[in-house]
Design a protein around this motif. Structure first.
Motif, PDB file in Angstrom:
ATOM      1  N   LEU A   1       0.818  -1.196   0.000  1.00 38.39           N
ATOM      2  CA  LEU A   1       0.000   0.000   0.000  1.00 38.39           C
ATOM      3  C   LEU A   1       0.858   1.254   0.000  1.00 38.39           C
ATOM      4  CD1 LEU A   1      -2.763  -1.153   2.495  1.00 38.39           C
ATOM      5  CD2 LEU A   1      -2.671  -1.403   0.016  1.00 38.39           C
ATOM      6  N   VAL A   2       0.194   2.403   0.020  1.00 38.47           N
ATOM      7  CA  VAL A   2       0.896   3.674  -0.087  1.00 38.47           C
ATOM      8  C   VAL A   2       1.656   3.980   1.188  1.00 38.47           C
ATOM      9  CG1 VAL A   2      -0.722   4.621  -1.749  1.00 38.47           C
ATOM     10  CG2 VAL A   2      -1.194   4.887   0.673  1.00 38.47           C
ATOM     11  N   GLU A   3       2.466   5.031   1.114  1.00 37.52           N
ATOM     12  CA  GLU A   3       3.407   5.326   2.199  1.00 37.52           C
ATOM     13  C   GLU A   3       2.706   5.525   3.534  1.00 37.52           C
ATOM     14  OE1 GLU A   3       6.857   8.625   3.293  1.00 37.52           O
ATOM     15  OE2 GLU A   3       5.849   8.647   1.349  1.00 37.52           O
ATOM     16  N   ILE A   4       1.579   6.215   3.553  1.00 40.51           N
ATOM     17  CA  ILE A   4       0.901   6.446   4.826  1.00 40.51           C
ATOM     18  C   ILE A   4       0.412   5.140   5.430  1.00 40.51           C
ATOM     19  CG2 ILE A   4      -1.385   6.869   3.818  1.00 40.51           C
ATOM     20  CD1 ILE A   4      -1.714   9.073   5.983  1.00 40.51           C
ATOM     21  N   SER A   5       0.037   4.185   4.566  1.00 35.41           N
ATOM     22  CA  SER A   5      -0.407   2.890   5.068  1.00 35.41           C
ATOM     23  C   SER A   5       0.757   2.124   5.674  1.00 35.41           C
ATOM     24  CB  SER A   5      -1.053   2.082   3.941  1.00 35.41           C
ATOM     25  OG  SER A   5      -2.241   2.710   3.508  1.00 35.41           O
ATOM     26  N   LEU A   6       1.952   2.322   5.128  1.00 37.70           N
ATOM     27  CA  LEU A   6       3.124   1.667   5.697  1.00 37.70           C
ATOM     28  C   LEU A   6       3.349   2.152   7.118  1.00 37.70           C
ATOM     29  CD1 LEU A   6       5.563   1.835   2.638  1.00 37.70           C
ATOM     30  CD2 LEU A   6       4.140  -0.075   3.357  1.00 37.70           C
ATOM     31  N   THR A   7       3.190   3.455   7.336  1.00 36.93           N
ATOM     32  CA  THR A   7       3.317   3.992   8.682  1.00 36.93           C
ATOM     33  C   THR A   7       2.246   3.399   9.585  1.00 36.93           C
ATOM     34  OG1 THR A   7       4.192   6.058   7.771  1.00 36.93           O
ATOM     35  CG2 THR A   7       3.387   6.116  10.039  1.00 36.93           C
ATOM     36  N   CYS A   8       1.022   3.299   9.056  1.00 34.30           N
ATOM     37  CA  CYS A   8      -0.066   2.722   9.841  1.00 34.30           C
ATOM     38  C   CYS A   8       0.226   1.269  10.203  1.00 34.30           C
ATOM     39  CB  CYS A   8      -1.374   2.810   9.049  1.00 34.30           C
ATOM     40  SG  CYS A   8      -2.028   4.480   8.920  1.00 34.30           S
TER      41      CYS A   8
ATOM     42  N   VAL B   1      17.437  -8.318   9.316  1.00 38.68           N
ATOM     43  CA  VAL B   1      16.436  -7.344   8.874  1.00 38.68           C
ATOM     44  C   VAL B   1      17.082  -5.979   8.654  1.00 38.68           C
ATOM     45  CG1 VAL B   1      14.305  -6.132   9.517  1.00 38.68           C
ATOM     46  CG2 VAL B   1      14.591  -8.550  10.087  1.00 38.68           C
ATOM     47  N   ASN B   2      16.718  -5.330   7.577  1.00 34.37           N
ATOM     48  CA  ASN B   2      17.127  -3.948   7.327  1.00 34.37           C
ATOM     49  C   ASN B   2      16.152  -3.028   8.075  1.00 34.37           C
ATOM     50  OD1 ASN B   2      17.749  -1.420   6.393  1.00 34.37           O
ATOM     51  ND2 ASN B   2      17.281  -1.841   4.238  1.00 34.37           N
ATOM     52  N   PRO B   3      16.599  -2.353   9.143  1.00 38.71           N
ATOM     53  CA  PRO B   3      15.659  -1.579   9.962  1.00 38.71           C
ATOM     54  C   PRO B   3      15.165  -0.295   9.306  1.00 38.71           C
ATOM     55  CG  PRO B   3      17.888  -1.254  10.758  1.00 38.71           C
ATOM     56  CD  PRO B   3      17.970  -2.310   9.690  1.00 38.71           C
ATOM     57  N   ILE B   4      15.788   0.122   8.183  1.00 37.04           N
ATOM     58  CA  ILE B   4      15.350   1.350   7.521  1.00 37.04           C
ATOM     59  C   ILE B   4      14.901   1.094   6.092  1.00 37.04           C
ATOM     60  CG2 ILE B   4      16.773   2.860   8.966  1.00 37.04           C
ATOM     61  CD1 ILE B   4      18.785   2.976   6.621  1.00 37.04           C
ATOM     62  N   GLY B   5      14.663  -0.176   5.744  1.00 33.64           N
ATOM     63  CA  GLY B   5      14.235  -0.503   4.388  1.00 33.64           C
ATOM     64  C   GLY B   5      12.752  -0.260   4.182  1.00 33.64           C
ATOM     65  N   VAL B   6      12.312  -0.416   2.929  1.00 36.60           N
ATOM     66  CA  VAL B   6      10.912  -0.145   2.599  1.00 36.60           C
ATOM     67  C   VAL B   6       9.972  -1.180   3.216  1.00 36.60           C
ATOM     68  CG1 VAL B   6      11.458   1.070   0.467  1.00 36.60           C
ATOM     69  CG2 VAL B   6      11.132  -1.404   0.412  1.00 36.60           C
ATOM     70  N   ARG B   7      10.483  -2.352   3.568  1.00 35.09           N
ATOM     71  CA  ARG B   7       9.664  -3.388   4.204  1.00 35.09           C
ATOM     72  C   ARG B   7       9.734  -3.346   5.725  1.00 35.09           C
ATOM     73  NH1 ARG B   7       8.979  -7.967   0.626  1.00 35.09           N
ATOM     74  NH2 ARG B   7       8.799  -9.310   2.457  1.00 35.09           N
ATOM     75  N   SER B   8      10.595  -2.484   6.264  1.00 35.26           N
ATOM     76  CA  SER B   8      10.907  -2.557   7.689  1.00 35.26           C
ATOM     77  C   SER B   8       9.719  -2.203   8.576  1.00 35.26           C
ATOM     78  CB  SER B   8      12.097  -1.665   8.027  1.00 35.26           C
ATOM     79  OG  SER B   8      11.812  -0.306   7.760  1.00 35.26           O
ATOM     80  N   CYS B   9       8.768  -1.433   8.052  1.00 32.66           N
ATOM     81  CA  CYS B   9       7.602  -1.086   8.880  1.00 32.66           C
ATOM     82  C   CYS B   9       6.896  -2.354   9.345  1.00 32.66           C
ATOM     83  CB  CYS B   9       6.640  -0.212   8.085  1.00 32.66           C
ATOM     84  SG  CYS B   9       6.010  -0.992   6.591  1.00 32.66           S
ATOM     85  N   TYR B  10       6.827  -3.346   8.485  1.00 34.47           N
ATOM     86  CA  TYR B  10       6.170  -4.605   8.851  1.00 34.47           C
ATOM     87  C   TYR B  10       7.114  -5.506   9.642  1.00 34.47           C
ATOM     88  CZ  TYR B  10       3.357  -8.834   8.414  1.00 34.47           C
ATOM     89  OH  TYR B  10       2.616  -9.958   8.688  1.00 34.47           O
TER      90      TYR B  10
END
Length: 252
Positions: free
Chosen positions: A14-21, A69-78
């Motif tokens: 999903l979009v960036e805001i959803s990643l934060t969510c 795990v990459n703590p700052i990668g695009v998947r790291s939010c999950y």
């Protein structure tokens, strides 16, 4: 026995805001539910994920493996959201006496999934039924292990009824490359289905396979449904819903 279940949320596509969510859901949601479990004396189930292992350097993955795990990668939010959720669960267990159970769920498929949820099995099945090319990211040699939903349910019930905290890997050790998965989908739906290659996504794990020795020994659990047996059940459901969806468009 009262139980509190925390749903498993996947927002990676999903979009960036959803990643934060996604991160907030995993952290704040877990914190809130642990507080509730503490207040009412409930047993708490955390449905964590194989993503806590990141792009693993150990194969297959045991529960004792701490991950890569990459703590700052695009998947790291999950990834990091679930890792933090596990930390919170164990802190409440050790510090506040909350009964917790932790399951690390590997790729799961089955009927009634969203048709376009972004997961690879539902993507391939939907695309093949719609006569669209199946989208493979990268070279298709990355591997995953696919578990039928009824096996997962049996594993979660066994975990909740046990006296073991976990974490437990719940997944099917059968390992398939994305190209092998595409071939099974073709065999099941349409032998003439084609494949479309696209650039790989960032931080995509190269291999993923659970070591389920712990669940077999302590929960007396192991998956029973193979991919070739389970996939047709999912396909029948998807085909009916896609047919109804197409008929609905034709009536407009």
């Amino acid at each position: 026995m009262m139980c509190v279940f925390l749903p498993r949320f996947d927002c990676l596509e999903l979009v960036e805001i959803s990643l934060t969510c996604d991160y907030k859901t995993n952290v704040m949601g877990t914190l809130n539910m642990l507080g509730l479990a503490k207040r009412i004396g409930a047993r708490f189930l955390l449905t964590s994920t194989s993503e806590v292992y990141g792009d693993p350097l150990e194969h297959p993955q045991k529960e004792t493996y701490w991950g890569h795990v990459n703590p700052i990668g695009v998947r790291s939010c999950y990834d990091e959201g679930k890792r933090t959720a596990e930390t919170l669960a164990m802190d409440y267990h050790r510090g506040a006496g909350v009964e917790v159970r932790i399951a690390r769920i590997f790729n799961t498929y089955g009927p009634r999934m969203c048709l376009d949820d972004g997961r690879v099995v539902s993507n391939f099945v939907s695309q093949a039924i719609r006569k669209q090319p199946m989208t493979v990211y990268g070279d298709g040699k990355q591997t995953r292990s696919f578990q039928y939903v009824s096996d997962l349910v049996d594993g979660l019930v066994a975990l909740m009824e046990s006296e073991h905290v976990g974490p437990f890997n719940l997944g099917n050790p059968g390992e398939f490359t994305m190209l092998e998965l595409a071939e099974v989908v073709k065999e099941t739906i349409d032998p003439s289905a084609s494949i479309e290659f696209r650039p790989n996504t960032a931080d995509d794990p190269h291999k993923r396979k659970p070591d389920i020795s712990k669940a077999k020994d302590l929960l007396n659990w192991e998956p029973k449904v193979s991919l070739r047996d389970g996939l047709p059940r999912m396909v029948n459901d998807f085909r009916n819903r896609i047919l109804n969806e197409d008929e609905g468009k034709g009536n407009k």
